[in-house]
Design a protein around this motif. Structure first.
Motif, PDB file in Angstrom:
ATOM      1  N   LYS A  84       5.985   1.099  -0.676  1.00 46.39           N
ATOM      2  CA  LYS A  84       7.214   0.377  -0.357  1.00 46.39           C
ATOM      3  C   LYS A  84       7.164  -0.121   1.086  1.00 46.39           C
ATOM      4  CE  LYS A  84       9.790   3.503  -3.389  1.00 46.39           C
ATOM      5  NZ  LYS A  84      10.800   4.599  -3.420  1.00 46.39           N
ATOM      6  N   THR A  85       7.862  -1.197   1.374  1.00 55.96           N
ATOM      7  CA  THR A  85       7.850  -1.735   2.734  1.00 55.96           C
ATOM      8  C   THR A  85       8.401  -0.742   3.745  1.00 55.96           C
ATOM      9  OG1 THR A  85       9.996  -2.811   2.348  1.00 55.96           O
ATOM     10  CG2 THR A  85       8.008  -4.147   1.991  1.00 55.96           C
ATOM     11  N   GLU A  86       9.358   0.084   3.314  1.00 58.56           N
ATOM     12  CA  GLU A  86       9.937   1.058   4.249  1.00 58.56           C
ATOM     13  C   GLU A  86       8.983   2.231   4.525  1.00 58.56           C
ATOM     14  OE1 GLU A  86      12.153   1.760   0.244  1.00 58.56           O
ATOM     15  OE2 GLU A  86      11.283   0.079   1.362  1.00 58.56           O
ATOM     16  N   GLU A  87       7.848   2.244   3.857  1.00 59.92           N
ATOM     17  CA  GLU A  87       6.836   3.275   4.099  1.00 59.92           C
ATOM     18  C   GLU A  87       5.726   2.777   5.028  1.00 59.92           C
ATOM     19  OE1 GLU A  87       7.201   5.720  -0.119  1.00 59.92           O
ATOM     20  OE2 GLU A  87       5.942   3.929  -0.048  1.00 59.92           O
ATOM     21  N   ILE A  88       5.962   1.614   5.645  1.00 64.19           N
ATOM     22  CA  ILE A  88       4.960   0.998   6.525  1.00 64.19           C
ATOM     23  C   ILE A  88       5.570   0.762   7.906  1.00 64.19           C
ATOM     24  CG2 ILE A  88       3.489  -1.024   6.911  1.00 64.19           C
ATOM     25  CD1 ILE A  88       3.560  -1.482   3.857  1.00 64.19           C
ATOM     26  N   ILE A  89       4.789   1.038   8.942  1.00 68.06           N
ATOM     27  CA  ILE A  89       5.162   0.655  10.299  1.00 68.06           C
ATOM     28  C   ILE A  89       4.000  -0.113  10.911  1.00 68.06           C
ATOM     29  CG2 ILE A  89       4.379   2.871  11.298  1.00 68.06           C
ATOM     30  CD1 ILE A  89       6.665   2.488  13.390  1.00 68.06           C
ATOM     31  N   LEU A  90       4.302  -1.232  11.547  1.00 65.63           N
ATOM     32  CA  LEU A  90       3.296  -2.037  12.238  1.00 65.63           C
ATOM     33  C   LEU A  90       3.329  -1.711  13.723  1.00 65.63           C
ATOM     34  CD1 LEU A  90       1.467  -4.186  10.774  1.00 65.63           C
ATOM     35  CD2 LEU A  90       3.536  -3.621   9.501  1.00 65.63           C
ATOM     36  N   GLY A  91       2.138  -1.746  14.348  1.00 66.65           N
ATOM     37  CA  GLY A  91       2.081  -1.426  15.762  1.00 66.65           C
ATOM     38  C   GLY A  91       1.134  -2.327  16.526  1.00 66.65           C
ATOM     39  N   ASN A  92       1.248  -2.274  17.829  1.00 67.36           N
ATOM     40  CA  ASN A  92       0.367  -3.008  18.733  1.00 67.36           C
ATOM     41  C   ASN A  92      -0.962  -2.250  18.794  1.00 67.36           C
ATOM     42  OD1 ASN A  92      -0.338  -4.964  20.689  1.00 67.36           O
ATOM     43  ND2 ASN A  92       0.194  -3.550  22.324  1.00 67.36           N
ATOM     44  N   GLY A  93      -1.690  -2.304  17.671  1.00 66.72           N
ATOM     45  CA  GLY A  93      -2.851  -1.455  17.458  1.00 66.72           C
ATOM     46  C   GLY A  93      -2.404  -0.083  16.994  1.00 66.72           C
ATOM     47  N   CYS A  94      -3.321   0.686  16.415  1.00 66.85           N
ATOM     48  CA  CYS A  94      -2.983   2.053  15.994  1.00 66.85           C
ATOM     49  C   CYS A  94      -2.662   2.937  17.192  1.00 66.85           C
ATOM     50  CB  CYS A  94      -4.133   2.663  15.194  1.00 66.85           C
ATOM     51  SG  CYS A  94      -4.232   2.053  13.501  1.00 66.85           S
ATOM     52  N   ASP A  95      -3.195   2.562  18.358  1.00 68.26           N
ATOM     53  CA  ASP A  95      -2.904   3.335  19.566  1.00 68.26           C
ATOM     54  C   ASP A  95      -1.396   3.474  19.771  1.00 68.26           C
ATOM     55  OD1 ASP A  95      -5.607   3.279  19.881  1.00 68.26           O
ATOM     56  OD2 ASP A  95      -5.633   2.031  21.665  1.00 68.26           O
ATOM     57  N   GLU A  96      -0.670   2.375  19.560  1.00 70.45           N
ATOM     58  CA  GLU A  96       0.772   2.438  19.769  1.00 70.45           C
ATOM     59  C   GLU A  96       1.424   3.389  18.781  1.00 70.45           C
ATOM     60  OE1 GLU A  96       4.806  -0.271  20.095  1.00 70.45           O
ATOM     61  OE2 GLU A  96       3.226  -0.910  18.730  1.00 70.45           O
ATOM     62  N   ILE A  97       0.974   3.379  17.536  1.00 71.61           N
ATOM     63  CA  ILE A  97       1.590   4.245  16.531  1.00 71.61           C
ATOM     64  C   ILE A  97       1.329   5.715  16.855  1.00 71.61           C
ATOM     65  CG2 ILE A  97       1.716   4.782  14.066  1.00 71.61           C
ATOM     66  CD1 ILE A  97       0.855   1.881  13.530  1.00 71.61           C
ATOM     67  N   ILE A  98       0.142   6.014  17.366  1.00 69.52           N
ATOM     68  CA  ILE A  98      -0.155   7.385  17.808  1.00 69.52           C
ATOM     69  C   ILE A  98       0.815   7.796  18.911  1.00 69.52           C
ATOM     70  CG2 ILE A  98      -1.890   8.819  18.970  1.00 69.52           C
ATOM     71  CD1 ILE A  98      -4.025   7.054  17.519  1.00 69.52           C
ATOM     72  N   LYS A  99       1.061   6.891  19.834  1.00 69.58           N
ATOM     73  CA  LYS A  99       1.987   7.178  20.940  1.00 69.58           C
ATOM     74  C   LYS A  99       3.425   7.317  20.422  1.00 69.58           C
ATOM     75  CE  LYS A  99       3.128   5.476  25.603  1.00 69.58           C
ATOM     76  NZ  LYS A  99       4.440   4.827  25.504  1.00 69.58           N
ATOM     77  N   LEU A 100       3.823   6.467  19.484  1.00 73.31           N
ATOM     78  CA  LEU A 100       5.161   6.572  18.902  1.00 73.31           C
ATOM     79  C   LEU A 100       5.349   7.919  18.224  1.00 73.31           C
ATOM     80  CD1 LEU A 100       5.638   3.048  17.226  1.00 73.31           C
ATOM     81  CD2 LEU A 100       6.508   3.823  19.442  1.00 73.31           C
ATOM     82  N   LEU A 101       4.328   8.365  17.519  1.00 71.92           N
ATOM     83  CA  LEU A 101       4.398   9.657  16.837  1.00 71.92           C
ATOM     84  C   LEU A 101       4.627  10.778  17.849  1.00 71.92           C
ATOM     85  CD1 LEU A 101       3.615  10.932  13.858  1.00 71.92           C
ATOM     86  CD2 LEU A 101       1.686  11.770  15.173  1.00 71.92           C
ATOM     87  N   ALA A 102       3.876  10.728  18.949  1.00 75.86           N
ATOM     88  CA  ALA A 102       4.028  11.751  19.983  1.00 75.86           C
ATOM     89  C   ALA A 102       5.423  11.708  20.603  1.00 75.86           C
ATOM     90  CB  ALA A 102       2.957  11.556  21.053  1.00 75.86           C
ATOM     91  N   GLU A 103       5.908  10.507  20.889  1.00 72.68           N
ATOM     92  CA  GLU A 103       7.228  10.364  21.505  1.00 72.68           C
ATOM     93  C   GLU A 103       8.345  10.865  20.585  1.00 72.68           C
ATOM     94  OE1 GLU A 103       6.376   6.484  24.369  1.00 72.68           O
ATOM     95  OE2 GLU A 103       7.062   6.188  22.305  1.00 72.68           O
ATOM     96  N   ALA A 104       8.139  10.676  19.290  1.00 78.13           N
ATOM     97  CA  ALA A 104       9.172  11.068  18.333  1.00 78.13           C
ATOM     98  C   ALA A 104       9.140  12.555  18.000  1.00 78.13           C
ATOM     99  CB  ALA A 104       9.026  10.251  17.048  1.00 78.13           C
ATOM    100  N   PHE A 105       7.952  13.171  18.034  1.00 81.80           N
ATOM    101  CA  PHE A 105       7.835  14.524  17.479  1.00 81.80           C
ATOM    102  C   PHE A 105       7.322  15.609  18.426  1.00 81.80           C
ATOM    103  CE2 PHE A 105       7.784  11.873  13.650  1.00 81.80           C
ATOM    104  CZ  PHE A 105       8.672  12.567  12.845  1.00 81.80           C
ATOM    105  N   PHE A 106       6.559  15.263  19.455  1.00 79.02           N
ATOM    106  CA  PHE A 106       5.926  16.304  20.262  1.00 79.02           C
ATOM    107  C   PHE A 106       6.841  16.769  21.399  1.00 79.02           C
ATOM    108  CE2 PHE A 106       1.336  14.612  19.337  1.00 79.02           C
ATOM    109  CZ  PHE A 106       1.573  14.804  17.985  1.00 79.02           C
ATOM    110  N   HIS A 107       6.894  18.087  21.578  1.00 76.84           N
ATOM    111  CA  HIS A 107       7.630  18.689  22.680  1.00 76.84           C
ATOM    112  C   HIS A 107       6.658  19.425  23.594  1.00 76.84           C
ATOM    113  CE1 HIS A 107      10.883  18.485  19.587  1.00 76.84           C
ATOM    114  NE2 HIS A 107      11.652  18.256  20.636  1.00 76.84           N
ATOM    115  N   SER A 108       7.105  19.687  24.802  1.00 79.06           N
ATOM    116  CA  SER A 108       6.342  20.540  25.702  1.00 79.06           C
ATOM    117  C   SER A 108       6.176  21.912  25.053  1.00 79.06           C
ATOM    118  CB  SER A 108       7.062  20.670  27.048  1.00 79.06           C
ATOM    119  OG  SER A 108       6.368  21.530  27.904  1.00 79.06           O
TER     120      SER A 108
END
Length: 366
Positions: A84-108
């Motif tokens: 489904k389209t809602e199961e896809i995210i586009l990024g400025n390269g996969c690097d950005e998606i990796i960073k988004l994942l960290a920003e959304a989920f990783f804590h100190s």
């Protein structure tokens, strides 16, 4: 002015990323014009002709902001992938998606498990958020998924599996991956990076998107490799819609440019460019394997578009000598492998020049 009291302490351990040396830089520094780059795993055929045509056709709209939702490209990808389209995210390269994942989920204090060696952006995103990287040395420099599962603790937030792995080109098969997933607690994210999947020949290679119903699995893919659009910076992630919705909360608006969106759509349609790229890579690997065998060098058979090999000399010395011959390669010392080198599979002409230059270099260093 001092920034000591202002700076986030978490970033002090981050070393700035050093990419493969650009051709223009070598030309400037060494004063040579005939330079080939076999360092960054780019497609030596370049972009799809259809992608180039699509990109040119929209240049006169460069003054307009892009579609922030990437609607048309998502529609195309959803049909192609069966999601489904809602199961896809586009990024400025996969690097950005990796960073988004960290920003959304990783804590100190969180822990993130990775193979050693593997793609360096996982470490960057982890350190950026103050989480702790847990490196697990792999079998034959690949992923030891059993050992990675044993490294999970009550602090583990995510595990990155690069398959095929960069910089080794090794892969884990379907049985290994599924056995691994069965051992991982359901609250831990598993990111399967498939940047090089289009080059894989092994029929037992697992498709990360098959595990989308698991909920915790995010699969990453890119247009930078076989599709030849590295300079336009576009990649995507596929996962459960709830997971994607959280990534969209930290995604910047207009993160994928207008030209990249239309070029990616056209690249997906160009099956002839895809076929030629894969065949060139297949033949090129055989040529390079033969060359390494003749030189008596150890190398890892690869399921990607690059090969990791080693010599008896420091990789930096080999790199500098090859550079003077106009051939850019990638040292693997950044991965903790001081005598290993990663070379991108090139055109037949490039492969021949690389092997000729390598032979000369090894003779000179003796």
């Amino acid at each position: 002015m001092t920034y000591d009291t202002l700076i986030r302490q978490e970033i002090l351990g981050i070393a700035p990323y050093v990419p493969g040396k650009p051709i223009e830089e070598v030309q400037r520094e060494l004063g040579i014009q005939d330079v080939i780059k076999m360092a960054s795993n780019e497609n030596p055929l370049g972009p799809s002709p259809q992608a180039l045509e699509a990109a040119h056709s929209i240049l006169n709209e460069a003054h307009l902001y892009p579609d922030g939702s990437c609607f048309n490209l998502k529609e195309t990808l959803a049909k192609e992938l069966g999601v489904k389209t809602e199961e896809i995210i586009l990024g400025n390269g996969c690097d950005e998606i990796i960073k988004l994942l960290a920003e959304a989920f990783f804590h100190s204090g969180d822990e993130v498990v990775v193979a050693d060696p593997t793609f360096g952006e996982y470490a960057y995103a982890t350190q950026l958020m103050g989480a702790r990287l847990v490196k697990v040395r792999g079998k034959d420099l690949g992923h030891d998924l059993e050992a990675m599962a044993r490294a999970v603790s009550n602090r583990t937030k995510a595990i990155f599996v690069c398959n095929p792995n960069n910089p080794t080109g090794t892969m884990n098969n379907r049985k290994e991956l599924e056995r691994f997933l069965a051992q991982i607690p359901s609250h831990i994210l598993v990111i399967i990076d498939q940047a090089y999947l289009e080059y894989v020949d092994d029929p037992d290679y697992p498709n990360g998107i098959d595990y989308i119903s698991d909920g915790r699995v995010l699969t990453l893919r890119t247009f930078s490799k076989i599709y030849g659009l590295a300079g336009l910076r576009i990649g995507y992630g596929v996962g459960a819609s709830a997971l994607i919705s959280y990534l969209n909360r930290v995604r910047e608006p207009f993160n994928v440019n207008r030209i990249a969106q239309v070029a990616a759509q056209a690249a997906l349609r160009d099956q002839e460019h895809f076929r030629l790229s894969k065949e060139m890579n297949h033949q090129g690997k055989k040529k390079l394997y033969h060359g390494f065998d003749e030189l008596g060098l150890d190398y890892l058979p690869s399921e990607a578009n690059f090969i990791l090999f080693s010599t008896s000399f420091a990789a930096k010395d080999v790199f500098q000598a090859m550079l003077r011959k106009g051939v850019i390669i990638r040292t693997a010392d950044i991965f903790g492998l001081p005598k290993h080198i990663r070379v991108t599979v090139g055109t037949d002409e490039q492969n021949q020049r690389f092997l000729r230059s390598l032979r000369e270099t090894l003779m000179e260093l003796r």
